[in-house]
Design an enzyme around this catalytic site. Structure first.
Site: not given
Length: 389
Positions: A246, A42, A221, A162, A164, A296-297, A89-90, A45, A15, A193, A385
């Site tokens: 999610h 991804d 979120e 967005r 975090y 999204t991830t 969720y991961y 994670h 990234r 989030d 990240r």
């Protein structure tokens, strides 16, 4: 026509923050020479364990070779038996199912000469509004670099972000103040989030501190720990903004509906296990009179193209969605990446069959990695990240 081979290619792409994400590119080959591509996005994670790629390749070949690629529903059921939902969720089993399902839609679309959106019911729009993520601030010193991100991305057409939050409220307030001072109403913050970091009461206290500085807030979120349905409900009934969560399993979504715990379901193929599962989750949301966003991830262009087809085929997508992954990376593995324009993700040309993106074998080789591990990366790096410890 039968599936003749499943090939998996691990890639590691940095990234702009320096963090290297590892993904698996899927090729579904057939006995008639047509190949579908997909993306297991991804793997870098939590939970912090990696997949044995050789074993996964053997398993998928055992399951899929000889199958008719149009048996999408039956193949998905078998994948779910072998890589079951885990209420997290991961969960990497969902990533695996998603990559195969992507490739099935790409393959079947190519065989029929239609885009993936047609297989999902047909387009109702040609683009969807998306936001750019501002990652979690732990230190006041990060405010200025995040302001630079907002300036740069606003210059590229992104006007919704967005944020975090949940680690440094003072820094979050300062950032919100500076965004409003510099941009006024030209830039909005789609969501706060919380990413399940706080219990609902602490989230509520933090939200009350942040909300006086909100600019165009659409939703809050993940304001409670994972699978805390009572916490989601308690938080939701105490604020005047929609609450989003999610979807990562059919059981979890059903429980959120039973508890009336959310207003918006955040549906992403990577977390629910593919386009097929995401379409079902979307239908359940619609039947339950709930709105949706496409989550999204931070996928590469193959995974993002799949989400573009999905989002452009869903009539009850009413809020700003999240898929801006290709903009976060320094590279990709396709010849024709997805396109963004004025803060919208543009759906691939409907005259191009399948997902509408073409794999670049040279880039696939350039970004090749030997495994999906990550060594000494810390939990904070995985959450934020970033390559900075």
């Amino acid at each position: 026509m039968k599936i003749s081979n499943v090939r998996l290619h691990a890639v590691g792409i940095p990234r702009h923050t320096g963090f290297v994400n590892k993904h698996v590119i899927v090729k579904l080959e057939t006995d008639e020479g047509v190949t579908g591509i997909g993306e297991m996005s991804d793997f870098s994670h939590l939970p912090k364990y990696s997949i044995d790629l050789i074993d996964l390749s053997r398993t998928l070949n055992t399951l899929l070779v000889g199958r008719n690629p149009f048996d999408i529903e039956d193949i998905n059921r078998e994948l779910l038996d072998n890589f079951p939902e885990a209420m997290y969720y991961y969960e990497k089993g969902s990533f695996i199912r998603n990559g195969i399902d992507n490739a099935l839609y790409d393959l079947c679309g190519k065989i029929l000469g239609v885009s993936a959106a047609e297989l999902l019911g047909g387009r109702v729009r040609s683009r969807m509004k998306v936001c750019y993520p501002i990652f979690r601030q732990r230190f006041m010193e990060e405010v200025e670099s995040n302001m630079e991100t907002v300036r740069e991305r606003y210059g590229q057409g992104f006007d919704v972000f967005r944020l975090y939050v949940g680690k440094n409220t003072e820094a979050d307030i300062e950032l919100l103040k500076r965004i409003k001072s510099e941009f006024g109403s030209k830039v909005t913050i789609k969501s706060f989030d919380f990413s399940h970091l706080l219990d609902w009461k602490e989230t509520l206290r933090t939200f009350k501190a942040l909300v006086p500085y909100e600019v165009g807030l659409e939703m809050v979120e993940s304001p409670a720990p994972r699978n805390d349905f009572e916490g989601l409900y308690n938080f939701r009934t105490r604020i005047d903004y929609p609450v989003s969560e999610h979807v990562w399993s059919s059981m979890q979504q059903s429980e959120m509906l039973k508890k009336d715990a959310v207003d918006i379901f955040n549906i992403s193929p990577i977390f629910i296990g593919g386009l097929t599962a995401a379409r079902k989750a979307s239908a359940l949301a619609e039947n339950g009179r709930k709105s949706i966003v496409i989550g999204t991830t931070q996928e590469l262009s193959i995974g993002t193209a799949a989400m573009a087809h999905l989002g452009c085929a869903l009539p009850h997508l009413k809020f700003t969605s999240d898929p801006t992954g290709p903009e976060l990376y320094i590279g990709d593995v396709v010849k024709n990446g997805v396109q963004y324009e004025d803060g919208y993700l543009i759906a691939p040309d409907r005259n191009i069959a399948g997902l509408g993106v073409e794999l670049d074998e040279e880039l696939l080789e350039e970004y090749k990695v030997s495994d999906l591990g990550w060594g000494e990366v810390t939990v904070h790096q995985l959450q934020d990240r970033t390559s900075t410890k």
